[in-house]
Design a protein around this motif. Structure first.
Motif, mmCIF file in Angstrom:
data_model
loop_
_atom_site.group_PDB
_atom_site.id
_atom_site.type_symbol
_atom_site.label_atom_id
_atom_site.label_comp_id
_atom_site.label_asym_id
_atom_site.label_seq_id
_atom_site.Cartn_x
_atom_site.Cartn_y
_atom_site.Cartn_z
ATOM 1 N N ASN A 408 0.668 -1.062 -0.201
ATOM 2 C CA ASN A 408 -0.126 -0.109 -0.175
ATOM 3 C C ASN A 408 0.893 1.310 -0.067
ATOM 4 O OD1 ASN A 408 0.812 -0.348 2.587
ATOM 5 N ND2 ASN A 408 -0.680 0.804 3.436
ATOM 6 N N TYR A 409 2.074 1.311 -0.311
ATOM 7 C CA TYR A 409 2.930 2.344 -0.251
ATOM 8 C C TYR A 409 4.205 2.139 -1.136
ATOM 9 C CZ TYR A 409 5.066 5.894 2.841
ATOM 10 O OH TYR A 409 5.537 7.144 3.373
ATOM 11 N N VAL A 410 5.027 3.071 -1.406
ATOM 12 C CA VAL A 410 6.197 2.922 -2.155
ATOM 13 C C VAL A 410 7.261 3.849 -1.648
ATOM 14 C CG1 VAL A 410 5.660 4.804 -4.011
ATOM 15 C CG2 VAL A 410 7.087 2.803 -4.571
ATOM 16 N N VAL A 411 8.575 3.376 -1.607
ATOM 17 C CA VAL A 411 9.675 4.055 -1.272
ATOM 18 C C VAL A 411 10.830 3.918 -2.429
ATOM 19 C CG1 VAL A 411 9.395 4.002 1.197
ATOM 20 C CG2 VAL A 411 11.048 2.453 -0.003
ATOM 21 N N THR A 412 12.087 4.651 -2.426
ATOM 22 C CA THR A 412 12.929 4.486 -3.324
ATOM 23 C C THR A 412 14.163 4.074 -2.978
ATOM 24 O OG1 THR A 412 11.990 6.356 -4.413
ATOM 25 C CG2 THR A 412 14.106 5.938 -5.024
ATOM 26 N N CYS A 413 14.577 3.126 -3.679
ATOM 27 C CA CYS A 413 15.977 2.290 -3.408
ATOM 28 C C CYS A 413 17.103 2.828 -4.436
ATOM 29 C CB CYS A 413 15.930 0.970 -3.480
ATOM 30 S SG CYS A 413 17.543 0.046 -2.959
ATOM 31 N N VAL A 414 18.176 3.303 -4.137
ATOM 32 C CA VAL A 414 19.297 3.489 -4.635
ATOM 33 C C VAL A 414 20.469 2.602 -4.363
ATOM 34 C CG1 VAL A 414 20.937 5.443 -5.637
ATOM 35 C CG2 VAL A 414 18.658 6.199 -5.071
ATOM 36 N N LYS A 415 20.983 2.036 -5.652
ATOM 37 C CA LYS A 415 22.179 1.192 -5.568
ATOM 38 C C LYS A 415 23.289 2.176 -5.758
ATOM 39 C CE LYS A 415 24.089 -3.270 -6.712
ATOM 40 N NZ LYS A 415 24.132 -4.575 -7.510
ATOM 41 N N LEU A 416 24.301 2.373 -4.829
ATOM 42 C CA LEU A 416 25.395 2.992 -4.828
ATOM 43 C C LEU A 416 26.683 2.270 -5.309
ATOM 44 C CD1 LEU A 416 24.985 4.899 -1.500
ATOM 45 C CD2 LEU A 416 24.365 5.545 -3.882
ATOM 46 N N GLN A 417 27.896 2.887 -5.661
ATOM 47 C CA GLN A 417 28.988 2.297 -6.472
ATOM 48 C C GLN A 417 29.618 1.228 -5.626
ATOM 49 O OE1 GLN A 417 31.065 6.096 -7.261
ATOM 50 N NE2 GLN A 417 30.561 6.008 -9.401
ATOM 51 N N ASP A 418 29.681 1.385 -4.314
ATOM 52 C CA ASP A 418 30.020 0.294 -3.255
ATOM 53 C C ASP A 418 29.084 -0.697 -3.412
ATOM 54 O OD1 ASP A 418 28.154 1.487 -1.908
ATOM 55 O OD2 ASP A 418 29.784 1.936 0.048
ATOM 56 N N ASP A 419 28.140 -0.821 -3.952
ATOM 57 C CA ASP A 419 26.927 -1.946 -3.702
ATOM 58 C C ASP A 419 26.037 -1.869 -2.576
ATOM 59 O OD1 ASP A 419 27.728 -3.024 -6.341
ATOM 60 O OD2 ASP A 419 29.201 -4.504 -5.494
ATOM 61 N N SER A 420 26.481 -0.765 -1.921
ATOM 62 C CA SER A 420 25.394 -0.468 -0.820
ATOM 63 C C SER A 420 24.093 -0.093 -1.238
ATOM 64 C CB SER A 420 26.182 0.285 0.350
ATOM 65 O OG SER A 420 26.383 1.634 -0.406
ATOM 66 N N VAL A 421 23.192 0.030 -0.563
ATOM 67 C CA VAL A 421 21.771 0.625 -0.941
ATOM 68 C C VAL A 421 21.432 1.706 0.074
ATOM 69 C CG1 VAL A 421 21.077 -1.400 -2.094
ATOM 70 C CG2 VAL A 421 20.424 -1.113 0.046
ATOM 71 N N ALA A 422 20.793 2.622 -0.343
ATOM 72 C CA ALA A 422 20.093 3.754 0.319
ATOM 73 C C ALA A 422 18.677 3.861 -0.109
ATOM 74 C CB ALA A 422 20.674 5.205 0.107
ATOM 75 N N LEU A 423 18.035 3.636 1.013
ATOM 76 C CA LEU A 423 16.383 3.709 1.196
ATOM 77 C C LEU A 423 15.854 5.019 1.508
ATOM 78 C CD1 LEU A 423 15.529 0.297 2.808
ATOM 79 C CD2 LEU A 423 15.470 0.923 0.418
ATOM 80 N N LEU A 424 14.993 5.644 0.671
ATOM 81 C CA LEU A 424 14.765 7.128 0.627
ATOM 82 C C LEU A 424 13.155 6.854 0.766
ATOM 83 C CD1 LEU A 424 16.939 8.325 -2.118
ATOM 84 C CD2 LEU A 424 17.585 8.410 0.222
ATOM 85 N N ASP A 425 12.468 8.045 1.535
ATOM 86 C CA ASP A 425 11.328 8.273 1.338
ATOM 87 C C ASP A 425 11.094 9.778 1.644
ATOM 88 O OD1 ASP A 425 8.478 8.642 1.780
ATOM 89 O OD2 ASP A 425 7.924 7.070 3.439
ATOM 90 N N ALA A 426 10.638 10.571 0.330
ATOM 91 C CA ALA A 426 10.664 11.845 0.424
ATOM 92 C C ALA A 426 9.272 12.414 0.822
ATOM 93 C CB ALA A 426 10.880 12.362 -0.880
ATOM 94 N N THR A 427 8.454 11.482 1.383
ATOM 95 C CA THR A 427 7.059 11.923 1.947
ATOM 96 C C THR A 427 7.524 12.506 3.685
ATOM 97 O OG1 THR A 427 6.369 9.990 3.072
ATOM 98 C CG2 THR A 427 5.698 10.210 0.791
ATOM 99 N N GLU A 428 8.506 12.098 4.208
ATOM 100 C CA GLU A 428 8.856 12.337 5.498
ATOM 101 C C GLU A 428 9.918 13.652 5.430
ATOM 102 O OE1 GLU A 428 9.012 13.402 8.986
ATOM 103 O OE2 GLU A 428 7.613 11.652 8.680
ATOM 104 N N GLN A 429 9.477 14.753 6.025
ATOM 105 C CA GLN A 429 10.534 15.879 6.014
ATOM 106 C C GLN A 429 11.712 15.529 6.782
ATOM 107 O OE1 GLN A 429 8.413 19.399 7.513
ATOM 108 N NE2 GLN A 429 10.338 20.768 7.142
ATOM 109 N N TYR A 430 11.530 14.955 7.894
ATOM 110 C CA TYR A 430 12.711 14.658 8.539
ATOM 111 C C TYR A 430 13.402 13.115 8.616
ATOM 112 C CZ TYR A 430 9.983 18.567 10.690
ATOM 113 O OH TYR A 430 9.392 19.643 10.910
ATOM 114 N N ALA A 431 13.066 12.685 7.524
ATOM 115 C CA ALA A 431 13.727 11.430 7.257
ATOM 116 C C ALA A 431 14.923 11.636 6.577
ATOM 117 C CB ALA A 431 12.900 10.350 6.197
#
Length: 670
Positions: A408-431
């Protein structure tokens, strides 16, 4: 002869006290009952819970879904009054395409001077409101509720959404004496049956014949010798088979909630019928959802999902200006992420589909689908490996089975150059990257790749959240405490604080802290808007009656009002995981100046308590020197989720450290 007489009396007795579940047939025995025989602690009980869901053919629209509900509830005391309010959700897609409720009948029964008094629900007391763009809500509260009342209501819902069968729920926060439920589907619909919970109710399967009657009209225009015409009406019938599942059970125990449960509904006994495919006469089978691959492919191919990720024209100029000269991927990520958070505010609507990303960008407001699909598209445009992640929020539950309604929801995942991932949710101002809002910390999300493929990603953080508290105090001869408080908060603890503090009325926020018995001055918060730095909260305070003075001795707890006073885990046995949301470290350092004329007589012994398999630890140490006492307490939970196999150990762990924090420092007059 005596045997026959005894048997006759037994039959008469059985018939006299047998339960009648017909609407309106509430008995004096039900009204007189003071305590639930299933669970003496229950504030209310379902005397009868009935649901029948079936398909009915409409010659204009085809099959429609009908659900009939009948419930009878006994209320034992005032704590059970909340069960006298009923809320019903109705789905809608548009003005002419929505569920309808009809034939609401509702009555309250009370026993007055050995007579059953009935109060009917007035139609003016039934309220319909819009819960959100996809749901309306029907709400009513039963009249004349008293301890001992029995309430009863029944209604029917007609739905055009024949593929969407609401979950059959067999367990609630109160016990159920008698449960009857059935689901009836034509042979043209094939369903997967998904069960969950620790209580198993096996259905009885039956088959019946059904008929669809078609009326054909033929108009005859005459035979050439006359202009007279006539209409011939003929009927034809189509016979089909109906698959019926009947559930019957008695004395179902309540499902009792407890702290640190992500969503108690994940463990509630229930059955979900998920449409797998349809096969109508003279047509090919149409598949709906059978695997997660099918589900993801259908979502990705929707114009409101995959197509929205391809749109770039509405933001190209802004993103070019923002990151056109930036080469570092991490810097690009941060700039775009903060740009979206500042440009588009969340309207509170959940969902993974976008309504209109262009409109959201233009009007600076949108749903979670609008905002995070927009974020994904911008990151991809900037050359980053970004994909949307389907999420089921904590209130929505865990998607245990492949289903179109699992997320029921969606966030964003970015795969970085070191193969780590960053999970992002731009709905939350303080995230921040990998600091998702608490609502999204729910087991695993499903990454949707550009080709429609998918893979799972753990939503729980690996980095611990910290709350480091320092308190410097002096206690006077009357037991009044005066001192200063300072805390440093990071990660999810900081996010939670910012969300409460920044959006709150500051006087009301301070008043909540003072409700703990503190008189506060010089209150200050640093870095409330700077997410790159920890929150620093500080204030001075005075708090009375923090010591017991008996004769020439003074007794007080080393942590004073900061100590944990109650074990949150009270169930004897727990069958569902303990979900803390994120790993954490809470540390206390307290420096105490004792009153003049007193000396230290006794200090608590140091202690170190550990959970099995390095799941957590507690360290406690108190040392004294002259007129100063130093207290150090560090407690940490190393995993977001702990298996119920460790429940006994966790419960005992909390008992031990609560007892330790409650041990007394003893001072005596020198």
């Amino acid at each position: 002869m005596k045997i026959i007489t005894i048997l006759f009396c037994i039959l008469i007795s059985a018939n006299t006290f047998s339960q009648n579940y017909k609407f309106g047939k509430v008995s004096k025995e039900e009204l007189s009952e003071n305590v639930c025989p299933i669970d003496s602690s229950a504030n209310a009980v379902y005397l009868y819970k009935y649901r029948n869901t079936y398909y009915e053919y409409d010659k204009v629209n085809g099959f429609k879904l009908i659900t009939e509900i009948h419930e009878r509830v006994k209320i034992y005391n005032q704590e059970g009054f909340n069960h006298a309010t009923k809320q019903i959700r109705l789905y809608k897609m548009s003005a002419g395409n929505h569920e309808k409720i009809s034939t609401i009948k509702a009555q309250t029964y009370n026993l007055e001077e050995e007579k059953i008094v009935i109060d009917k629900l007035n139609k003016s007391s039934i309220f319909e409101t819009e819960a959100n763009k996809y749901n309306d809500k029907i709400k009513f509260t039963m009249p004349n509720i008293k301890p001992g009342s029995v309430i009863e209501y029944k209604y029917k819902i007609t739905s055009p959404f024949w593929s969407k069968v609401d979950e059959f729920v067999f367990q609630h926060s109160i016990p159920i004496k008698k449960l009857e439920a059935s689901f009836e589907a034509p042979e043209y619909y094939s369903f997967k049956v998904n069960t969950k919970g620790f209580l198993t109710i096996t259905p009885k399967i039956e088959y019946e014949r059904g008929f669809i009657t078609f009326i054909n009209k033929t108009r005859n225009t005459g035979n050439g010798r006359t202009s007279a015409s006539a209409t011939t009406i003929s009927k034809s019938e189509l016979e089909y088979s109906k698959h019926i599942s009947k559930y019957i059970s008695e004395n179902i125990p309540a499902l009792k909630d407890e702290p640190y449960v992500n969503n108690i509904n994940n463990y509630r006994a229930s059955v979900k019928y998920e449409l797998s495919y349809t096969k109508f006469p003279n047509s090919i089978a149409e598949t709906y959802s059978t695997t997660w691959g099918d589900v993801v492919e259908r979502i990705y191919e929707s114009p409101s999902f995959g197509e929205e990720l391809k749109k770039t024209s509405y933001f190209k100029k802004d993103i070019d200006a923002l990151v056109g000269s930036v080469s570092d991927p991490a810097t690009k990520l941060g700039l775009i992420y903060n740009f979206v958070k500042s440009q588009v505010k969340w309207n509170g609507y959940y969902g993974f589909y976008a309504d209109d990303v262009r409109e959201a960008y233009k009007e600076h407001v949108g749903s979670s689908g609008d905002i995070n699909l927009m974020l994904t598209a911008m990151l991809r445009y900037a050359g980053l490996n970004a994909n949307p992640v389907l999420v089921s929020t904590r209130t929505h539950g865990v998607p245990l089975f492949p289903t179109r309604e699992g997320y029921n929801y969606v966030v964003t995942c970015v795969k970085l150059q070191d193969d780590s991932v960053a999970l992002l949710d731009a709905t939350e101002q303080y995230a921040a990257p990998n600091i998702l809002p608490f609502r999204a910390l729910n087991w695993q999300g499903r990454i949707v790749a550009e080709n429609g493929g998918s893979q799972l990603v753990d939503l729980y953080p690996k980095t611990k959240s910290n709350n480091s508290i320092t308190m410097m105090v002096k206690i006077d001869k009357e037991g009044t405490l005066e001192g200063s408080y300072r805390s440093i908060k990071t990660n999810h603890i900081a996010l939670s604080f910012r969300a409460k503090y920044n959006d709150a009325d500051k006087d009301e926020f301070l008043e909540k802290i003072e409700n703990k018995g503190l008189e506060i001055s010089d209150y200050d918060v640093k870095n409330s808007e700077d997410l790159s730095k920890p929150i620093i909260e500080s204030y001075k305070f005075v708090k009375e009656s923090q010591a017991d003075i008996i004769g020439d001795k003074m007794y007080f707890s080393p942590l004073f009002h900061l100590k944990v006073s109650e074990n949150p885990f009270k169930l004897e046995k727990r069958e569902f995981p303990i979900d803390f949301g994120y790993p954490s470290v809470i540390s206390h350092r307290v420096i105490i100046n004792i009153p003049e004329g007193y000396k230290i007589e006794n200090l608590p012994e140091p202690a170190a308590i550990g959970l099995p398999d390095n799941l957590g630890s507690f360290k406690f140490k108190v040392v004294g020197c002259g007129n100063t006492i130093q207290v150090s307490v560090v407690s940490q939970i190393n995993q977001s989720i702990i298996s119920p196999l460790y429940y006994e150990a966790l419960k005992e762990y909390f008992n031990k450290f609560i007892q330790k924090e409650d041990e007394q420092i003893v001072l005596t007059k020198g």
